[in-house]
Motif scaffolding. Structure first.
Motif, PDB file in Angstrom:
ATOM      1  N   TYR A 143     -27.758  71.430   0.487  1.00 23.97           N
ATOM      2  CA  TYR A 143     -26.607  71.175   1.355  1.00 23.97           C
ATOM      3  C   TYR A 143     -25.570  72.283   1.208  1.00 23.97           C
ATOM      4  O   TYR A 143     -25.024  72.779   2.201  1.00 23.97           O
TER       5      TYR A 143
ATOM      6  N   SER B  21     -35.512  65.275  -1.005  1.00 30.77           N
ATOM      7  CA  SER B  21     -34.066  65.495  -1.124  1.00 30.77           C
ATOM      8  C   SER B  21     -33.619  66.697  -0.308  1.00 30.77           C
ATOM      9  O   SER B  21     -32.566  66.668   0.342  1.00 30.77           O
TER      10      SER B  21
ATOM     11  N   VAL C 255     -20.731  63.470   2.068  1.00 27.54           N
ATOM     12  CA  VAL C 255     -21.626  64.028   1.048  1.00 27.54           C
ATOM     13  C   VAL C 255     -21.506  63.213  -0.233  1.00 27.54           C
ATOM     14  O   VAL C 255     -22.514  62.848  -0.860  1.00 27.54           O
TER      15      VAL C 255
ATOM     16  N   LYS D 281     -26.724  67.753   6.824  1.00 30.25           N
ATOM     17  CA  LYS D 281     -25.916  68.923   7.170  1.00 30.25           C
ATOM     18  C   LYS D 281     -25.915  69.137   8.684  1.00 30.25           C
ATOM     19  O   LYS D 281     -24.870  69.473   9.270  1.00 30.25           O
TER      20      LYS D 281
ATOM     21  N   PHE E 196     -30.624  68.137  -3.680  1.00 30.59           N
ATOM     22  CA  PHE E 196     -29.808  67.828  -2.507  1.00 30.59           C
ATOM     23  C   PHE E 196     -28.607  68.768  -2.412  1.00 30.59           C
ATOM     24  O   PHE E 196     -28.355  69.380  -1.368  1.00 30.59           O
TER      25      PHE E 196
ATOM     26  N   ALA F 129     -31.049  66.587   2.843  1.00 32.23           N
ATOM     27  CA  ALA F 129     -29.840  67.426   2.837  1.00 32.23           C
ATOM     28  C   ALA F 129     -29.744  68.258   4.109  1.00 32.23           C
ATOM     29  O   ALA F 129     -28.654  68.390   4.696  1.00 32.23           O
TER      30      ALA F 129
END
Length: 263
Positions: free
Chosen positions: A211, A109, A184, A117, A207, A113
């Motif tokens: 992020y 995760s 997202v 990003k 996540f 992320a």
């Protein structure tokens, strides 16, 4: 088509196989003696150009995405006799995360992320790819706008332990332009809420913590995640004809988001 592609790209193909799982019926697997490629046929020249530029920028930004295969005229797409436009992509040699992981671990995760990003940072700013604008209205003031992949299912996120980084992405054909928080919301809806697994709280928190490592950004965008997720699900269900099982899955996901996504 086989001879036409051979002439334009100088690729000796053994097989051209239509992907029956493609929603639009425009995806083909090309197999040569030593390589595999993905070919997509587009009606719109502008869309073909958008896909080429997106892949170029993401590749230049260090992302694991398919390469664009240029034709013998050194162009990223070819006009076919049918009047349609052909783009050939390299085959991304990874595995769909949906085939590898029932629940996406904290470690994976975090990796996902980071790379999502990166996508948003590389494509931020104005709509330089001439993408469709987000097709539903959002109330609020948003500071970040970028390309939205808009379809980051477990089938479109790839993993390969030999890559650096280990995460890759395919299929940007549904990409839109709009507030970055929408992407997202879509990602966490698809990865961490489901009919079979319920809510994967550990993966979801990992996540979001990765992020939103910027506290100000986290504070600004987290309150919009639920609204964005629900509006996206409504849009998808209103604009597609799904079988009963898929419809049920979306309805269960929507109910889980309504009751459990509280930030």
């Amino acid at each position: 088509m086989k001879e036409e592609i051979k002439k334009k790209y100088c690729i000796e193909m053994d097989k051209v196989i239509k992907n029956k799982n493609s929603t639009d019926g425009n995806v083909y697997m090309l197999k040569s003696i030593s390589n595999k490629y993905i070919m997509k046929i587009y009606d719109d020249e502008k869309h073909a150009v958008s896909m080429i530029n997106i892949h170029k920028d993401l590749k230049n930004g260090g992302m694991n995405v398919p390469n664009i295969i240029f034709n013998k005229e050194n162009e990223g797409y070819s006009l076919l006799k049918s009047g349609k436009y052909c783009v050939i992509y390299s085959f991304l040699d990874g595995e769909e995360i949906g085939n590898l992981f029932k629940n996406i671990s904290k470690d994976i995760s975090i990796k996902i992320a980071k790379e999502i990003k990166n996508i948003h940072q590389i494509t931020n700013g104005n709509n330089k790819y001439n993408l469709p604008i987000l097709p539903f209205r959002l109330d609020g003031t948003f500071n970040r706008y970028s390309m939205l992949h808009f379809d980051l299912t477990r089938c479109n996120i790839f993993y390969n332990e030999n890559w650096q980084p280990q995460i890759g992405f395919i299929d940007f054909d549904d990409a839109k332009y709009g507030p970055t928080v929408v992407d997202v919301a879509i990602v966490i809806s698809l990865l961490y809420f489901s009919k079979s697994r319920g809510v994967d709280a550990e993966g979801l928190n990992a996540f979001l913590n990765e992020y939103y490592d910027n506290e100000k950004l986290r504070k600004n965008e987290l309150p919009y995640l639920k609204t964005c997720a629900l509006k996206w699900i409504d849009y998808i269900m209103d604009n597609n004809q799904f079988d009963s099982s898929t419809t049920e899955s979306f309805e269960i996901r929507k109910n889980l988001i309504e009751t459990e996504m509280n930030f």
